[in-house]
Design an enzyme around this catalytic site. Structure first.
Site, PDB file in Angstrom:
ATOM      1  N   TYR A  27      -2.353  -0.914  10.403  1.00  0.00           N
ATOM      2  CA  TYR A  27      -2.318  -1.126   8.821  1.00  0.00           C
ATOM      3  C   TYR A  27      -1.060  -0.449   8.322  1.00  0.00           C
ATOM      4  O   TYR A  27      -0.348  -1.229   7.579  1.00  0.00           O
ATOM      5  CB  TYR A  27      -3.577  -0.722   8.288  1.00  0.00           C
ATOM      6  CG  TYR A  27      -3.702  -0.630   6.629  1.00  0.00           C
ATOM      7  CD1 TYR A  27      -3.769  -1.871   6.318  1.00  0.00           C
ATOM      8  CD2 TYR A  27      -3.131   0.278   6.003  1.00  0.00           C
ATOM      9  CE1 TYR A  27      -4.140  -2.387   4.772  1.00  0.00           C
ATOM     10  CE2 TYR A  27      -3.385  -0.042   4.555  1.00  0.00           C
ATOM     11  CZ  TYR A  27      -3.672  -1.202   4.080  1.00  0.00           C
ATOM     12  OH  TYR A  27      -3.829  -1.263   2.603  1.00  0.00           O
TER      13      TYR A  27
ATOM     14  N   SER B 208       0.857  -1.345   0.055  1.00  0.00           N
ATOM     15  CA  SER B 208      -0.060   0.053   0.184  1.00  0.00           C
ATOM     16  C   SER B 208       0.764   1.160  -0.008  1.00  0.00           C
ATOM     17  O   SER B 208       2.137   1.129   0.403  1.00  0.00           O
ATOM     18  CB  SER B 208      -0.745   0.155   1.342  1.00  0.00           C
ATOM     19  OG  SER B 208      -1.446   1.147   1.608  1.00  0.00           O
TER      20      SER B 208
END
Length: 299
Positions: A185, A172
């Site tokens: 995350y 990501s």
């Protein structure tokens, strides 16, 4: 002093490599064939994993699809079969190391040696540190990064023996730059990017030139995992756009893929600009999404 002199001696190489990279921008990259390759995709029951499976099916790869969601897995498999691909499905919990290892043994026995591994499965919890439960933090790391170790340890040896293969890490943009209320995350995706980079260097050190690596780092994607995301960098990405970029990166053996490409520029700026300016820049970027804030409750 000797170190700095050695660096100066590398300047001609830097100039040559920079010119070479510039010229290559205007030369279309050759795409490799994946026909007949055994491709394993984790998290294939939805989102990026599902669409990636469709693309490999169109290219006549043999598919091994993993997901914890049996219904979603079957839907993906049915579409891939309709596209003409041979498909094998396994219900696997990627937060469970033993489940991964046991399923990997079944894949080797029933299908063969995986030659392209797409580590796509992921989880995300949109909350601050205090509202994120301990089991949620553990699961974030188990799925988003530890599973990459277990799957790679299971399938990489055959790739190295054959000197042929590809390890794909779906990470990501949050693996390069941080976002409030995605603490677990972001931390896990930083680890996933580190895994990709370290694995790439390790394979080079072992002279395993035939095993390639690719890492995908997109901004917010419209998959429903994060509610109401927005940023001044542009609209939320559609999954199809991200998968198109991913497939092109795999087929041209690109090491790092940023979607949008401007993310790469921002990661460079974050390393060189003063902190005070970065604070102002992040206000302009204005990343927003629905999140649970537990700090006041804890206080």
């Amino acid at each position: 002093m000797k170190f700095f002199l050695d660096i100066l001696l590398l300047l001609p190489l830097l100039i040559f490599c920079s010119l070479e990279s510039f010229v290559k921008l205007f030369i279309p990259k050759r795409r490799k064939s994946v026909t007949g390759e055994i491709v394993l995709i984790t998290g294939a029951g939805h989102g990026i994993g599902r669409l990636t499976a469709y693309e490999f099916a169109k290219l006549k790869s043999k598919l091994v699809l993993w997901d914890i969601n049996k219904h979603g897995l079957e839907e993906t498999a049915a579409k891939c079969t309709g596209l003409g691909a041979k498909v094998h499905t396994f219900v696997v919990d990627c937060s469970n190391r033993e489940d991964i290892y046991n399923s990997a043994k079944k894949v080797k026995a029933e299908v063969g040696d995986v030659s392209i591994l797409v580590n796509n499965a992921g989880v995300v919890y949109t909350s601050d540190l205090f509202a994120t439960q301990d089991p949620q933090i553990e699961k974030t790391f188990e799925v988003n990064v530890l599973a990459h170790f277990w799957t790679t340890k299971a399938f990489l040896p055959a790739m190295m023996t054959n000197n042929h293969g590809h390890i794909v890490t779906v990470a990501s943009a949050a693996g390069h730059t941080v976002v409030p209320f995605l603490l677990a995350y972001c931390s896990s995706k930083f680890a996933a990017v580190g895994f990709h980079r370290a694995l790439t260097d390790e394979l080079a050190a072992l002279k395993t030139t035939g095993v390639k690596t690719t890492c995908l780092c997109p901004n917010f994607i419209n998959t429903g995992f994060i509610k109401n995301p927005s940023t001044s960098l542009g609209p939320t990405l559609e999954p199809e756009e991200v998968v198109n970029r991913l497939m092109n990166g795999i087929l041209t053996e690109q090491k790092m893929i940023f979607v949008p490409s401007s993310i790469a520029f921002l990661t460079i700026l974050e390393r060189i600009l003063p902190d005070r300016f970065l604070v102002a820049l992040k206000r302009k970027i204005n990343v927003r999404f629905d999140a649970v804030i537990g700090y006041k409750t804890k206080a």
